[in-house]
Design a protein around this motif. Structure first.
Motif, PDB file in Angstrom:
ATOM      1  N   ARG A  71       0.822  -1.211   0.000  1.00 24.11           N
ATOM      2  CA  ARG A  71       0.000   0.000   0.000  1.00 24.11           C
ATOM      3  C   ARG A  71       0.857   1.263   0.000  1.00 24.11           C
ATOM      4  NH1 ARG A  71      -5.263   0.997   3.777  1.00 24.11           N
ATOM      5  NH2 ARG A  71      -5.706   3.137   3.146  1.00 24.11           N
TER       6      ARG A  71
ATOM      7  N   PHE B 102     -13.071  -0.848  -8.240  1.00 27.38           N
ATOM      8  CA  PHE B 102     -11.751  -0.512  -7.707  1.00 27.38           C
ATOM      9  C   PHE B 102     -11.162   0.706  -8.408  1.00 27.38           C
ATOM     10  CE2 PHE B 102      -7.162  -0.844  -8.392  1.00 27.38           C
ATOM     11  CZ  PHE B 102      -6.675  -0.955  -7.099  1.00 27.38           C
TER      12      PHE B 102
ATOM     13  N   ASN C 223     -12.951   4.113  -7.451  1.00 23.05           N
ATOM     14  CA  ASN C 223     -12.957   4.555  -6.054  1.00 23.05           C
ATOM     15  C   ASN C 223     -11.586   4.678  -5.409  1.00 23.05           C
ATOM     16  OD1 ASN C 223     -15.852   4.615  -5.950  1.00 23.05           O
ATOM     17  ND2 ASN C 223     -15.833   2.382  -5.834  1.00 23.05           N
TER      18      ASN C 223
ATOM     19  N   ARG D 166      -8.883   2.585  -4.320  1.00 27.46           N
ATOM     20  CA  ARG D 166      -8.729   1.811  -3.092  1.00 27.46           C
ATOM     21  C   ARG D 166      -7.278   1.351  -2.943  1.00 27.46           C
ATOM     22  NH1 ARG D 166     -14.174  -1.940  -3.848  1.00 27.46           N
ATOM     23  NH2 ARG D 166     -15.682  -0.218  -3.757  1.00 27.46           N
TER      24      ARG D 166
ATOM     25  N   HIS E 170      -5.886   0.254  -0.364  1.00 25.13           N
ATOM     26  CA  HIS E 170      -5.745  -0.934   0.478  1.00 25.13           C
ATOM     27  C   HIS E 170      -5.954  -2.227  -0.304  1.00 25.13           C
ATOM     28  CE1 HIS E 170     -10.085  -0.146   0.468  1.00 25.13           C
ATOM     29  NE2 HIS E 170     -10.268  -1.413   0.808  1.00 25.13           N
ATOM     30  N   GLN E 171      -6.446  -2.122  -1.536  1.00 31.72           N
ATOM     31  CA  GLN E 171      -6.654  -3.319  -2.355  1.00 31.72           C
ATOM     32  C   GLN E 171      -5.624  -3.438  -3.480  1.00 31.72           C
ATOM     33  OE1 GLN E 171     -10.739  -3.103  -3.679  1.00 31.72           O
ATOM     34  NE2 GLN E 171     -11.508  -4.053  -1.819  1.00 31.72           N
TER      35      GLN E 171
ATOM     36  N   ASP F 257      -2.941   9.345   2.290  1.00 29.54           N
ATOM     37  CA  ASP F 257      -3.451   8.013   2.643  1.00 29.54           C
ATOM     38  C   ASP F 257      -3.440   7.798   4.155  1.00 29.54           C
ATOM     39  OD1 ASP F 257      -4.333   5.341   2.190  1.00 29.54           O
ATOM     40  OD2 ASP F 257      -2.273   4.650   2.409  1.00 29.54           O
TER      41      ASP F 257
ATOM     42  N   PRO G 170     -12.445   7.966   2.117  1.00 23.79           N
ATOM     43  CA  PRO G 170     -11.901   7.850   0.758  1.00 23.79           C
ATOM     44  C   PRO G 170     -10.781   8.866   0.534  1.00 23.79           C
ATOM     45  CG  PRO G 170     -14.291   7.762   0.702  1.00 23.79           C
ATOM     46  CD  PRO G 170     -13.908   8.094   2.116  1.00 23.79           C
TER      47      PRO G 170
END
Length: 335
Positions: A63, A181, A184, A186, A188-189, A296, A309
């Motif tokens: 991340r 994904f 948005n 992300r 963390h993904q 982040d 977000p």
């Protein structure tokens, strides 16, 4: 000479220290807070049967690496675009580059659902080029289409169009969940495999950015000035577009669309180092990396254990700055 050396020494010391502090803070804080000994053990003596070590190795570390790289790439892309177009409002998120990437990724998810990380990056790169060429092509057809405000409006409208078509196609073909994904952002993904495959493309894009940086300084003074200095405009602009497309494409492939970093950070770099794009592009990359990584971290700290977000955090800085640029410099190009 002493001042130059002193600044260089400070940078050589400050950037690595800042990088280490940023990485540790990002790994440490989240839904679960880890102490330094746990992080150290997870990095150097990992026990993958230990859930904390597994989370740190497979989620937290990718991340922060992804945040640093994407911030670097998007900020450098914004600096390249602002210099090439002499437009204070240019950035990948405003000029349709990111939306073009998402559009082609959507098509790949519909018609080629078993896309590998490597092909995903390639499709995203192709989409970046198509998005940028789409905006420039329409701007060429409109009177005064390349003025700063006109180009920003055209880019925003066409970006919204591509975004709307992408979402309509995703809904019709029932793949909305698969591509959410990229809409948005992300972090963390983020997929470590995509990061790994992005490295050779990133090196290529960064080398191109450094190669054209000196010429971009001349172009930012005007095409006539650049031609008078012997700059091959078409060649430099094509290489710049290629660099922007590569850096933006791999950024979108990794984490989706990130807004405002490519707009705001180059201006901050310009304020610090002046109008030389060799310095602006480099410093914009460094500042962009730190900015996105700390954005982040802040997104996790606003409402723990839930994550705000990251687009909200970047917008808190970006929207006021964007309005300021429109008010103060929106109708002007670089001098």
């Amino acid at each position: 000479m002493f001042k130059i050396r002193k600044k260089t020494i400070l940078l050589l010391i400050g950037i690595p220290i800042g990088l280490i502090v940023t990485m540790f803070c990002s790994i440490m804080y989240g839904a679960t807070t880890y102490n330094l000994s746990t992080i150290f053990d997870a990095v150097f003596h990992a026990d993958l049967s230990n859930m904390d070590h597994l989370i740190i190795r497979t989620s937290r570390i990718p991340r922060v690496i992804g945040a640093l790289l994407v911030g670097l790439f998007i900020a450098m892309s914004g600096a390249l675009m602002q210099g090439m177009t002499r437009n204070y409002l240019a950035s990948p998120s405003i000029m349709g580059v990111s939306d073009g990437s998402i559009f082609v990724i959507t098509l790949s998810m519909i018609f080629m659902p078993n896309t590998t990380p490597l092909t995903l990056i390639i499709y995203s790169f192709i989409g970046s080029i198509l998005g940028l060429l789409f905006v420039f092509g329409v701007a060429r057809l409109i009177p005064n289409g390349f003025s700063p405000i006109s180009l920003a409006i055209i880019g925003t409208i066409l970006g919204m169009f591509l975004n709307g078509v992408s979402q309509a196609l995703a809904t019709y073909f029932q793949v909305s969940q698969n591509i959410s994904f990229w809409y948005n952002t992300r972090l963390h993904q983020i997929d470590p495999v995509v990061i790994k495959w992005s490295i050779p493309f990133a090196i290529t894009g960064l080398i191109l950015a450094l190669v054209v940086s000196k010429a971009i300084t001349a172009i930012s003074l005007g095409d006539e000035v650049a031609q008078g200095l012997g700059i091959k405009l078409m060649k430099i602009k094509l290489l710049t577009i290629l660099s922007v497309a590569i850096l933006t494409g791999i950024s979108v492939a990794m984490v989706g669309k990130i807004t405002f970093i490519g707009l705001v950070i180059p201006h901050i770099a310009r304020f610090i180092v002046g109008e030389d794009y060799k310095r602006i592009i480099f410093f914009a990359g460094i500042l962009g990396a730190f900015f996105l990584a700390w954005a982040d971290i802040i997104s996790r700290a606003i409402n723990p254990p839930f994550e705000t977000p990251i687009g909200v955090v970047t917008a808190l800085v970006g929207v006021p700055f964007f309005l300021y640029l429109i008010r103060v410099k929106g109708g002007k190009q670089h001098a």
